[in-house]
Structures are given as structure tokens and as C-alpha cells.
Motif scaffolding. Structure first.
Motif, PDB file in Angstrom:
ATOM      1  N   ALA A 121      -6.978 -12.390  -2.339  1.00 19.54           N
ATOM      2  CA  ALA A 121      -8.263 -12.963  -1.942  1.00 19.54           C
ATOM      3  C   ALA A 121      -8.541 -14.253  -2.688  1.00 19.54           C
ATOM      4  O   ALA A 121      -9.056 -15.209  -2.128  1.00 19.54           O
ATOM      5  CB  ALA A 121      -9.375 -11.950  -2.202  1.00 19.54           C
ATOM      6  N   GLY A 122      -8.188 -14.274  -3.971  1.00 15.01           N
ATOM      7  CA  GLY A 122      -8.576 -15.419  -4.790  1.00 15.01           C
ATOM      8  C   GLY A 122      -7.668 -16.610  -4.641  1.00 15.01           C
ATOM      9  O   GLY A 122      -8.095 -17.738  -4.868  1.00 15.01           O
ATOM     10  N   SER A 136     -10.466  -3.829   1.853  1.00 15.05           N
ATOM     11  CA  SER A 136     -10.396  -2.378   2.037  1.00 15.05           C
ATOM     12  C   SER A 136      -9.093  -1.831   1.458  1.00 15.05           C
ATOM     13  O   SER A 136      -9.076  -0.710   0.927  1.00 15.05           O
ATOM     14  CB  SER A 136     -10.568  -2.003   3.504  1.00 15.05           C
ATOM     15  N   VAL A 137      -8.025  -2.624   1.531  1.00 15.59           N
ATOM     16  CA  VAL A 137      -6.783  -2.182   0.888  1.00 15.59           C
ATOM     17  C   VAL A 137      -6.996  -2.062  -0.623  1.00 15.59           C
ATOM     18  O   VAL A 137      -6.546  -1.095  -1.252  1.00 15.59           O
ATOM     19  CB  VAL A 137      -5.628  -3.155   1.214  1.00 15.59           C
ATOM     20  N   ALA A 138      -7.729  -3.012  -1.171  1.00 17.99           N
ATOM     21  CA  ALA A 138      -8.035  -2.931  -2.602  1.00 17.99           C
ATOM     22  C   ALA A 138      -8.841  -1.674  -2.900  1.00 17.99           C
ATOM     23  O   ALA A 138      -8.633  -1.016  -3.924  1.00 17.99           O
ATOM     24  CB  ALA A 138      -8.794  -4.171  -3.046  1.00 17.99           C
ATOM     25  N   LEU A 171       0.837  -1.197   0.000  1.00 21.22           N
ATOM     26  CA  LEU A 171       0.000   0.000   0.000  1.00 21.22           C
ATOM     27  C   LEU A 171       0.874   1.250   0.000  1.00 21.22           C
ATOM     28  O   LEU A 171       0.616   2.216  -0.739  1.00 21.22           O
ATOM     29  CB  LEU A 171      -0.912  -0.022   1.224  1.00 21.22           C
ATOM     30  N   LEU A 172       1.928   1.206   0.794  1.00 21.58           N
ATOM     31  CA  LEU A 172       2.840   2.337   0.858  1.00 21.58           C
ATOM     32  C   LEU A 172       3.463   2.603  -0.513  1.00 21.58           C
ATOM     33  O   LEU A 172       3.525   3.746  -0.981  1.00 21.58           O
ATOM     34  CB  LEU A 172       3.927   2.041   1.888  1.00 21.58           C
ATOM     35  N   ALA A 173       3.889   1.518  -1.164  1.00 25.88           N
ATOM     36  CA  ALA A 173       4.522   1.677  -2.472  1.00 25.88           C
ATOM     37  C   ALA A 173       3.556   2.299  -3.469  1.00 25.88           C
ATOM     38  O   ALA A 173       3.925   3.205  -4.236  1.00 25.88           O
ATOM     39  CB  ALA A 173       5.012   0.327  -2.978  1.00 25.88           C
ATOM     40  N   VAL A 174       2.312   1.830  -3.451  1.00 22.16           N
ATOM     41  CA  VAL A 174       1.333   2.378  -4.395  1.00 22.16           C
ATOM     42  C   VAL A 174       1.080   3.846  -4.101  1.00 22.16           C
ATOM     43  O   VAL A 174       1.042   4.689  -5.008  1.00 22.16           O
ATOM     44  CB  VAL A 174       0.026   1.568  -4.343  1.00 22.16           C
ATOM     45  N   ALA A 218      -5.159   3.055  -8.939  1.00 22.18           N
ATOM     46  CA  ALA A 218      -4.377   1.900  -9.356  1.00 22.18           C
ATOM     47  C   ALA A 218      -5.318   0.715  -9.511  1.00 22.18           C
ATOM     48  O   ALA A 218      -5.250  -0.259  -8.776  1.00 22.18           O
ATOM     49  CB  ALA A 218      -3.292   1.604  -8.326  1.00 22.18           C
ATOM     50  N   GLN A 219      -6.241   0.830 -10.483  1.00 21.59           N
ATOM     51  CA  GLN A 219      -7.292  -0.195 -10.607  1.00 21.59           C
ATOM     52  C   GLN A 219      -6.724  -1.546 -10.964  1.00 21.59           C
ATOM     53  O   GLN A 219      -7.144  -2.578 -10.435  1.00 21.59           O
ATOM     54  CB  GLN A 219      -8.298   0.209 -11.678  1.00 21.59           C
TER      55      GLN A 219
END
Lengths: 112, 344, 167, 182
Positions: free
Chosen positions: C61-62, C39-41, A56-59, C49-50
Motif C-alpha cells: 500500500a505504501g 483485507s489481505v493484511a 497469503l497461501l504461504a502465510v 502474522a502481524q
């Protein structure tokens, strides 16, 4: 839906610091989990959480600094995470077969 | 504003369409089964038995709801809910027709035209396994657990080959968006379908679609004879109904994806001639009908295969997935890449 | 609006991850982590960043979480381990985590991360941009990662092969 | 070993050819068969509206016949009960009283005549063994029920009604049995 104004809005309203602090928090929660839990599964899950906070940080950095390289790194972290989990879980199953438990404290045969 | 209203309308229409198609799939499955076994099938509820899905639904709702005492109550309820939600979610990226003009702007006849449509479908499908796993685990029943384990194994194994065969399609069209994939197949009077370019990929995708929707010959997770229903052994009433419904919605969806990826979506032969001679709305409607015809054919194909091929044994299933389909899909990818490279 | 969404998502993320590390049942831990990952997604999507978001869902998840669930089901490990760590060790663990958090936050509190870019590049999260980066600058790491996958696959197969009984 | 019939087959484990291992031709052949059956004429009979025509010697529910003057034929000889392979028939005999001549043909009659329909196999041996032409199996399908006790058919459920519903015609059966007996 996700048009440019919305993104700009977010970048203006949510400073990068907040992402950094969120990631620190997640990382530390993951670390606490690793230290706290005896169930090997939970330890693995905590490690996944730590890897995720780094992702997450990297993004966040890549978007705020306009650099796609960081997102490429996220890919590699994902690859490593996937491989790590696969090997780790295979090890876990092996350990369970041999000692009938997933308690890390039971694995003290090498303890001096 | 009009566009948002239009999209909301589209979502509602899609929801109703999915539910109706799923309901009538249960009916037509029984009808097709009967016809293939030289019987007539349900014909008592309403004319030709057309009200049968309604009767089934009423039956499902009126039945006693049983929560097994030893089950995990929260997860037991969560399981079918996840199944249903993921089944309904995936249809958001399917293009149902060509662009139409509403209030002066061009609008895709598609709920969400995201540029990674096909990956979205893969993602939603990969979440779908949770409904089965959680439900099977929460039942606290060995048959349900075995069914859940089988389902997850099967889905993970076949997702790989499915993804690989999709990658070959992505390579030919050069886009991850389903809308672009469909418009990319509109050449040669609407006959440049991917099934011609990717016959092997189509076959692999078809087999994987059967496995992902847990349909015969891959219905090991819910095999009646050996696992007495598999993951939904303990389920009753509308929760069971949700599981069954989700399976039919998934079938509808995978038929839609097959038609979009390999059979040109809403394209049909000589569509450019038709387009010149009809109005925009009418043309969109014709295209939608064409797509629906394709989808219905594939749903029928699902039934047809179900009453033809017996169930696999589990080791056969694993062998097919890992030792045959996965190498084949990689070979297919390699061939596609080579041809693209040579054509450049 | 978007800012509120960020805070909601991060709150969900933190709460579910805390629940994840403290819940006794491994099954629930996995599910809480799953909520956290979703939630991170969501945060990824908010950062535009889709592609990464959907890959994150597919991979984590998958695949990864399903593997976890699979192992839990397979080994019937959902029953919590009864002997708990001593209160002292638990206290030390929580103390370590929170002190690291404290140190990092205080260290970064005053840091200036620089101005936000004036021009937002919307295409950063697109598959084509990422593909160009991956296959130009990071081609060798990409290939090496595929070797990593292969080696881990081989490793797993060897791990779980039935041992030859040669007594 | 010498096989008892000439129908036994040796199990062959021959290697499959490539086309057989692909399975696709076999699957296509299977699909062809099922789609052929899809368009075939259906064998279903829609029961309450359409009824299957029974053969003339169809064996259904029993009837206890009366003669032309409306007297019961049965003399409670018990031959049917003896002949019954399923032991479904129970008879209690009684002597005819004065004034009952119009009811029973002979001096002895069956006070109770029960057939347990759950045991009955509709073989028709009772009919064949009867010396007095008293019991026949009709074309009426024995009705189903939810209660086991209801399946023990008593005499009043089987005796022919000469007044309201009219006689049950069993001439076909008589002829049929005669033909069958040859």
C-alpha cells in the motif's frame, strides 16, 4: 487482543482448505485480469494480485503447519514484487513516451 | 472488562486530545508567526484570542461547500476523509505514561501495545499519502495534480531515510515496540535518551518528519505562491478544514514520535526519585505532563522553523533526500551496528 | 466470531479484486486493489502474522500502489482505452480463468491437508522469529535480494535517463 | 562599466566551505534571529482602543472653513481645483442672492464642492493654494466605505459646523504651514 485462544479458535473454525480456495480464486481472478485487459497498468495490477494470493497461501500454510520458513519466503516474494513493479513501471513510462499509449496491442512491432 | 472500558476511555481521550491540540496548533501557529514577525496575532475572539479555533471551525463549517463540476465526486470526498482518518489512527501506539494498575492488573497507558508499534506508525504514515494523492487527482485541476504528484514523490523519498534512521534506533533498543523503546531510555535517572546515542539519526529523522508532514521548508505540495494551494486548491469548507486539520494532527503525532524515539518519551531526569515519593496515578500524570511538554516543544519547533527557513526548490528537495539523507542514514546505521558489535 | 471475520474479509477481497479487473478506469482499479490488499493484511493479522501484515501494508500500500497511482497521474492514463477487445477474446479470457479455477478447486477438493496442529505456536509471526529465520537459513537469498534491488534501481535510472542526441 | 551608484555589488560564485555547505550553522543562526524577534517588543497598535498619535500637520479629511460670523470662506475661485494634482476637486460656482449675506462671505460662492476621495492623494496643495483660508486638511481620517459613489465627498459633508459640533481647530495647521513655508 490477538491472544492464543483466538488464534486457536480461528484455526479450528476455518479449515486450511478455505484459505487454499480463497487463494485459488484470487489467483484465477488475477489471471483473468491479465488476459482480459489491454491497459498495461491493469495487467500489472493483476500480476500483483496473483503474487498476493501466493503470499497469503504461504502465510496460511506457515501458521497451520507451524513453520516460519514460509513467512520468510513471503518476504522474498515481496522483494521481487517491489523490484518487478519498479522496473515494470519504468518500462511502462518509457513505452508511453515512445508510442503514446499503454495499450498492449499497440506493441506489435515484433509480431511476425 | 474494566480494561476494555479503560481502553475505550483512552481512545476517546486521545481523540479529543488530538483534535484539541490540532485546533490550538492552528491558533498558536498564527500567534507564533505573529510574535516572530513583531506582531501580536489574533486576540479578538475571547480572552487573548483563545476562542479563535472555535471561530475558525464555525467559519469552516458555515462556508459554502463547492464540488467542482469536473471533479470525481466520490474520490473528491474520499481524499480528505482518508487524510483525517490516517492522521487520527497513528496515535494508537504512542505510550503516554508508565503502566498503572486498574482492577488489579497492570495496564499500559497506551491504546494498543502491539509489538511492532513503530512499524505500525510507518505503515499508517505511508497510507497517509493516499489522502493527498486521491484528493489532488480527483480535483481535476492541474495545480492540484502537481501538488499531489509532488506530495507523493516527496513522501516516498523521505520515508526511506526515515525508516533507515528508525532502524538505527531499533538496533540500539532491540525492540519494535514503542513502549519498550521508551522504557529502554529510562536509565541514568531518566536521561539515557536516544538523542545522545543517535544525534545524526535524530537530525535525519527530524528533517524527514518535516518532509512527511508537508511543513515548511518542505511544503512544496501546498505551496501557495506557485501552486495556489497545491492539492487542496479546489477544496472548500470543512473538506479543506479536514486537510488542514490532518496536517496539524500529523504534526502533533510526529512530535510525539520524535519525543518517544529520541527524547525518552515520558522519561525525565531523576524520575526514579519522583516515583518513590509520589503515588502511582500522580506519577503517571506527571509523566504524561512531561511527555506533553516535549511534544509541545516540538510543535513549537515546527512553527519556529517555518518562520525561519524558506521553501526548498524541488530539485533541491530530491537531492537532499536521495543524495544526502539516504547515504547519511545508511552510514548512521553502519556506525550503530559497528558499535553494538564492538560492545558485545 | 473469528470465522465470520475470515469470511467477511475474504468476500471483500474477492469482490474488490473482481471489480479491479473489470473497472474501466485505471485509477479505480488501483483503489480496488488497495482495498483487496487491506483485507489481505487483515487476514494476515488474523493468522497472527502481524509483522508480515504491517510490512505488507508498508510495501504494497505504501510503496507499490503509490507508484502505480503516480504513474497514472503522471501520464494521465486514467482515461479508459476506447477500443475494446472483441467479445470473443474477452469470453475466452474469462473462460480460461474460470476453467483454471475449476480445475484447481476440483483437484484440491478431496485433498486432505492433514490435521491442524494441536499446539499453536504463537510466536511464528513475531519479528524476532522471522528475523532469526531470515538471517540464519536464508542469509544468502536475503543478500541476493538486496543485489536484486540495487540492480533494479540501476536499471530504472538507465531506463529513464534522457537519451543522448548524437545525430 | 562604470556603475552609476557606488552600491552595486559583483556577483561572486565562490565555492562554499564545508560549514557553509552543511547549512546547519546558518539554520541555527536563522533560528536565533527568529527567536530573538519572538521576545522583542511588538510594534502592533490595537487600533480602535489605541490610536496612533498623528503629527500636527497630518493631512486627513478636508474641511471647508467658515469665518467668525459663520459665513463660508470659499468664493469658488477654483484655484484649489487647478492646483490639485489628482484632479479630485470639482466646483460649481454661484452668485450670492439677496438675503444670503449671513451664509457666504463674498458675492460668489461654491454651490457644489465635490472632492473625489478615491482620487485625492492628501497632498495639501488645495490648502496651500487657497487665497481665502477656506479649505484645510484636518486630522480626521477619511472613513472607508463599501460604495464607490460614497467616496465623492460633497460640500455638506465637509463644511464646518459652527453650531452643534463646534469649530474644527486648524490653528496648528496654519502655524505648521507657515513654519513649513519658511
Amino acid at each position: 487482543m490477538n491472544d492464543i485462544s483466538q488464534l486457536q479458535d480461528q484455526l479450528r473454525l476455518v479449515p486450511l482448505e478455505h484459505y487454499v480456495f480463497l487463494c485459488i480464486l484470487l489467483f484465477c481472478i488475477g489471471l483473468t485480469g491479465v488476459l482480459l485487459r489491454r491497459n498495461m497498468i491493469n495487467v500489472f495490477l493483476s500480476i500483483e494480485l496473483m503474487l498476493n494470493s501466493i503470499n497469503l497461501l504461504a502465510v496460511a500454510f506457515s501458521v497451520y503447519y507451524n513453520d516460519p520458513n514460509a513467512q520468510a519466503f513471503v518476504f522474498f516474494i515481496m522483494v521481487v514484487a517491489a523490484a518487478e513493479v519498479a522496473v515494470g513501471l519504468a518500462m511502462l513510462v518509457m513505452i508511453y513516451r515512445n508510442v503514446q499509449t499503454v495499450d498492449i496491442n499497440a506493441l506489435n512491432n515484433l509480431k511476425w | 472488562m474494566e480494561i476494555i472500558i479503560f481502553k475505550i476511555f483512552l481512545v476517546l481521550a486521545l481523540f479529543l486530545l488530538s483534535i484539541t491540540i490540532a485546533a490550538y496548533s492552528t491558533f498558536s501557529e498564527r500567534k507564533v508567526a505573529a510574535f516572530m514577525q513583531d506582531r501580536i496575532g489574533p486576540n479578538r475572539a475571547g480572552p487573548f484570542g483563545l476562542l479563535q479555533p472555535l471561530a475558525d471551525g464555525v467559519k469552516m463549517i458555515m462556508k459554502e461547500e463547492i464540488l467542482p463540476a469536473s471533479s470525481n465526486k466520490l474520490l473528491f470526498i474520499l481524499g480528505p476523509a482518508i487524510s483525517m482518518v490516517t492522521a487520527l489512527m497513528a496515535s494508537a501506539v504512542i505510550p503516554w505514561g508508565p503502566d498503572i494498575t486498574i482492577a488489579g492488573t497492570k495496564v499500559h497507558l497506551q491504546v494498543a501495545d502491539i509489538n511492532i508499534g513503530i512499524l505500525y506508525i510507518m505503515g499508517v504514515v505511508s497510507i497517509g499519502v493516499y489522502g493527498i494523492m486521491i484528493g489532488g487527482w480527483a480535483s481535476n485541476n492541474k495545480f492540484a495534480l502537481l501538488g499531489a504528484v509532488r506530495a507523493s514523490t516527496q513522501m516516498i523519498s523521505y520515508e526511506l531515510a526515515m525508516g533507515m534512521s528508525i532502524i538505527a534506533v531499533i538496533m540500539t533498543t532491540g525492540s519494535l515496540s514503542l513502549g519498550n523503546m521508551v522504557t529502554g531510555q529510562s536509565g541514568w535517572h531518566g536521561m539515557a535518551w536516544n538523542v545522545v546515542l543517535q544525534p545524526l539519526g535524530f537530525l535525519i529523522f527530524l528533517i524527514c518528519a518535516f518532509a512527511e508532514t508537508n511543513r515548511t521548508p518542505f511544503d512544496l505540495p501546498e505551496s501557495e505562491t506557485e501552486l495556489i494551494g497545491g492539492y487542496h486548491t479546489e477544496y472548500s469548507s470543512m473538506k479543506l478544514g479536514f486537510y488542514l486539520f490532518a496536517e496539524y494532527i500529523n504534526m502533533f503525532l510526529s512530535s510525539a514520535v520524535i519525543s518517544c524515539l529520541y527524547f525518552g518519551g515520558y522519561n525525565f531526569p531523576f524520575m526514579d526519585i519522583v516515583q518513590q515519593n509520589t503515588g502511582e496515578i500522580l506519577f503517571a500524570f506527571i509523566c504524561f505532563l512531561v511527555l506533553m511538554t516535549k511534544i509541545l516543544f516540538f510543535i513549537f519547533f515546527f512553527f519556529w522553523v517555518r518562520w525561519t527557513i524558506p521553501r526548498f526548490r524541488f530539485d533541491q528537495l530530491m537531492n537532499l533526500g536521495w543524495k544526502i539523507l539516504l547515504p547519511l542514514s545508511i552510514i548512521n546505521m553502519l556506525i550503530t551496528g559497528t558499535i553494538i558489535l564492538l560492545n558485545q | 466470531m473469528t470465522a465470520i471475520l475470515f469470511y467477511i474479509l475474504s468476500a471483500i477481497c474477492i469482490i474488490s479484486s473482481i471489480l479491479m479487473i473489470f473497472h474501466k478506469n485505471a485509477m479505480y482499479s488501483v483503489l480496488f486493489l488497495l482495498i483487496c490488499f487491506f483485507s489481505v493484511a487483515g487476514l494476515y493479522v488474523m493468522l497472527n502474522a502481524q509483522f508480515l501484515a504491517i510490512v505488507h501494508i508498508i510495501v504494497y500500500a505504501g510503496a507499490i500502489m503509490v507508484l502505480f497511482l503516480y504513474v497514472i497521474m503522471f501520464l494521465n492514463m486514467s482515461t479508459p482505452i476506447t477500443i475494446r477487445k472483441s467479445k470473443l477474446v474477452m469470453g475466452i479470457a474469462v473462460f480460461t480463468g474460470s476453467s483454471l479455477c475449476f480445475v484447481l478447486v476440483t483437484a484440491l477438493w478431496a485433498t486432505n491437508f492433514g490435521q491442524n496442529p494441536a499446539i499453536v505456536n504463537q510466536d511464528i509471526g513475531l519479528a524476532s522469529t522471522l528475523g532469526k529465520v531470515l538471517f540464519n537459513e536464508f542469509l544468502i537469498p536475503f543478500e541476493v535480494s538486496s543485489v536484486l534491488f540495487l540492480s533494479s534501481m540501476v536499471g530504472i535510472v538507465i531506463f529513464n535517463k534522457k537519451e543522448q542526441k548524437d545525430e | 562599466m562604470q556603475s552609476l551608484t557606488n552600491r552595486s555589488k559583483l556577483v561572486s560564485n565562490k565555492k562554499m566551505t564545508l560549514s557553509e555547505r552543511l547549512y546547519i550553522p546558518a539554520i541555527l543562526a536563522g533560528l536565533r534571529i527568529t527567536i530573538y524577534h519572538f521576545f522583542k517588543k511588538k510594534a502592533t497598535i490595537q487600533y480602535p482602543e489605541q490610536q496612533k498619535i498623528h503629527s500636527k500637520i497630518y493631512r486627513g479629511k478636508h474641511v471647508l472653513k467658515k469665518d467668525e460670523q459663520g459665513r463660508e470662506n470659499c468664493t469658488a475661485c477654483g484655484l484649489c481645483a487647478v492646483a490639485c494634482p489628482a484632479e479630485a476637486i470639482t466646483i460649481v460656482a454661484a452668485e450670492r442672492k439677496k438675503g444670503e449675506e449671513s451664509l457666504y462671505r463674498e458675492e460668489k460662492y461654491a454651490a457644489e464642492y465635490n472632492i473625489n476621495m478615491l482620487r485625492c492623494i492628501f497632498c495639501g496643495l488645495c490648502e496651500e493654494s487657497c487665497p481665502k483660508d477656506a479649505i484645510y486638511l484636518t486630522e480626521i481620517v477619511a472613513e472607508s466605505n463599501y460604495d464607490r459613489n460614497q467616496f465623492i465627498f460633497t460640500k455638506d459633508m465637509m463644511v464646518e459646523d459652527t453650531e452643534t459640533k463646534g469649530r474644527i481647530d486648524v490653528s496648528d495647521r496654519r502655524n505648521g504651514i507657515r513654519q513649513g513655508a519658511v
